[in-house]
Design a protein around this motif. Structure first.
Motif, PDB file in Angstrom:
ATOM      1  N   TRP A 238      70.400  26.499  35.818  1.00  0.00           N
ATOM      2  CA  TRP A 238      71.330  26.352  37.311  1.00  0.00           C
ATOM      3  C   TRP A 238      71.831  27.616  37.954  1.00  0.00           C
ATOM      4  CZ3 TRP A 238      71.631  21.409  39.988  1.00  0.00           C
ATOM      5  CH2 TRP A 238      70.689  20.479  39.390  1.00  0.00           C
ATOM      6  N   PHE A 239      71.334  27.392  39.013  1.00  0.00           N
ATOM      7  CA  PHE A 239      71.960  29.244  39.964  1.00  0.00           C
ATOM      8  C   PHE A 239      72.884  28.673  41.180  1.00  0.00           C
ATOM      9  CE2 PHE A 239      67.290  28.315  40.600  1.00  0.00           C
ATOM     10  CZ  PHE A 239      67.741  28.466  41.894  1.00  0.00           C
ATOM     11  N   THR A 240      73.101  30.034  41.687  1.00  0.00           N
ATOM     12  CA  THR A 240      73.829  29.856  43.340  1.00  0.00           C
ATOM     13  C   THR A 240      73.122  30.171  43.961  1.00  0.00           C
ATOM     14  OG1 THR A 240      75.145  31.759  42.813  1.00  0.00           O
ATOM     15  CG2 THR A 240      76.025  29.037  42.225  1.00  0.00           C
ATOM     16  N   GLU A 241      72.937  30.152  45.837  1.00  0.00           N
ATOM     17  CA  GLU A 241      71.988  30.615  46.411  1.00  0.00           C
ATOM     18  C   GLU A 241      73.565  31.390  47.204  1.00  0.00           C
ATOM     19  OE1 GLU A 241      68.917  28.361  47.796  1.00  0.00           O
ATOM     20  OE2 GLU A 241      67.669  29.166  46.634  1.00  0.00           O
ATOM     21  N   ARG A 246      73.303  26.446  48.501  1.00  0.00           N
ATOM     22  CA  ARG A 246      72.576  25.728  47.734  1.00  0.00           C
ATOM     23  C   ARG A 246      72.801  26.117  46.497  1.00  0.00           C
ATOM     24  NH1 ARG A 246      68.392  26.541  52.490  1.00  0.00           N
ATOM     25  NH2 ARG A 246      67.649  28.882  51.239  1.00  0.00           N
ATOM     26  N   VAL A 247      72.519  25.189  45.766  1.00  0.00           N
ATOM     27  CA  VAL A 247      72.562  25.901  43.753  1.00  0.00           C
ATOM     28  C   VAL A 247      71.111  25.271  44.247  1.00  0.00           C
ATOM     29  CG1 VAL A 247      75.071  25.266  43.236  1.00  0.00           C
ATOM     30  CG2 VAL A 247      73.579  23.152  43.632  1.00  0.00           C
ATOM     31  N   GLY A 248      70.623  25.565  42.750  1.00  0.00           N
ATOM     32  CA  GLY A 248      69.732  25.577  42.498  1.00  0.00           C
ATOM     33  C   GLY A 248      68.829  25.087  41.081  1.00  0.00           C
ATOM     34  N   SER A 249      67.936  24.602  40.346  1.00  0.00           N
ATOM     35  CA  SER A 249      67.397  24.276  39.043  1.00  0.00           C
ATOM     36  C   SER A 249      66.297  25.291  38.699  1.00  0.00           C
ATOM     37  CB  SER A 249      67.724  23.455  38.408  1.00  0.00           C
ATOM     38  OG  SER A 249      66.857  22.272  38.658  1.00  0.00           O
TER      39      SER A 249
END
Length: 308
Positions: A238-241, A246-249
């Protein structure tokens, strides 16, 4: 399956939550970079904080081998330690104005950290003994650092466009990234034994194996400026933008899913799995966001919660 997002205000809006980690006491501990303090939040309870020098700039925080929380003071050029009962100790570093940033526990019972302004990797033992290791690069801006599955510490070189590794003997190796000006920042060990990292300058997530094989995965929004990354409990990273709000996976096969955060311009930075099994991210607007599926136990609500 739908994903739920809740935001929890912490202390003051201008305090600047930056990085966070789950402590051994079942609480989230987080840095407040603008107010110069360390925060603590048990999901469902009121947050508390411990004041440092307001100008010290606490950045990344991690759990140490001694059960305390360790953090970098980027502007004060110190390494800090806070016990679960709030006792704070600060350690000056040998190199002046070295700009410590990333920090992580190593396999040797010490903490390893990056020195952004000095092109060095540092090591500090729980009793405060410091060693520094020069990197074979100038102006490299070493940033995040994490332990790999090979008993080495892996780190990003934001301005050298590379991923580095340092062994417990101090030997350093560097791996250049295929994409120019990718500017890697966050890095974390994956469930697959590789290292995964965020390329803030290229809008990509990267993966490097222990033998140096690099793969890059472009994000749907290449201008989103991915910042931090962590392994989730679902087998994905999981990461942050930061710029994309946004957050993403990203799955092991490279499949990417992104999720908009409810508050515009929230500036997500650090991300971690919380004590409740949900993903939590630090929002520089003054909140922590909780990201969960319906199967994740709900956080107990209080008046500081703002549901998405």
């Amino acid at each position: 399956m739908p994903v739920l997002v809740e935001e929890f205000a912490v202390i003051e809006r201008s305090s600047g939550p930056y990085a966070l980690v789950t402590g051994p006491d079942g609480a989230l501990w987080f840095t407040l970079v603008h107010s110069g303090s360390i925060g603590r939040l048990v999901p469902g309870e009121e947050p508390t904080s411990h004041q440092l020098d307001p100008e010290c700039g606490p950045t990344v925080i991690t759990v140490g081998p001694d059960g305390a929380l360790w953090f970098t003071e980027h502007r004060a050029h110190h390494i800090g330690r806070i016990t679960l009962d709030g006792k704070i100790t600060e350690f000056a570093l040998p190199t002046a104005k070295c700009g410590p940033f990333g920090i992580a526990a190593g396999p040797d019972g010490a903490l390893w950290f990056t020195e952004t302004a000095a092109d060095r990797i540092g090591r500090i033992t729980p009793d405060g003994r410091v060693a520094e290791f020069p990197l074979p690069a100038t102006g490299a801006f070493p940033s995040a650092i994490t332990a790999g599955a090979d008993d080495g510490m892996w780190f990003t070189l934001n301005q050298a466009n590379a991923i580095g590794r340092i062994g417990m003997d101090g030997a350093v190796s560097l791996h250049a990234l295929p994409t120019e000006s990718a500017a890697p920042v966050g890095i974390a060990a994956g469930h697959d034994g590789a290292l995964w990292f965020a390329e803030i300058g290229a809008g990509q997530i990267g993966r490097i194996t222990l033998d140096g094989l690099i793969t890059e995965f472009p994000l749907p929004d290449r201008t989103s400026r991915p910042h931090a990354i962590t392994p989730g409990s679902d087998g994905n990273q999981w990461f942050t933008e930061w710029a994309g709000n946004r957050v993403g996976s990203i799955a092991p096969d490279g499949t990417i899913t992104v999720l908009d955060l409810p508050t515009a311009g929230s500036e997500p930075h650090g991300i971690t799995v919380g004590p409740d099994g949900a993903l939590w991210t630090a929002l520089e607007i003054g909140a922590l966001a909780r990201i969960s599926s319906p199967r994740t136990p709900a956080a107990r609500r209080d008046l500081s919660a703002r549901p998405a």
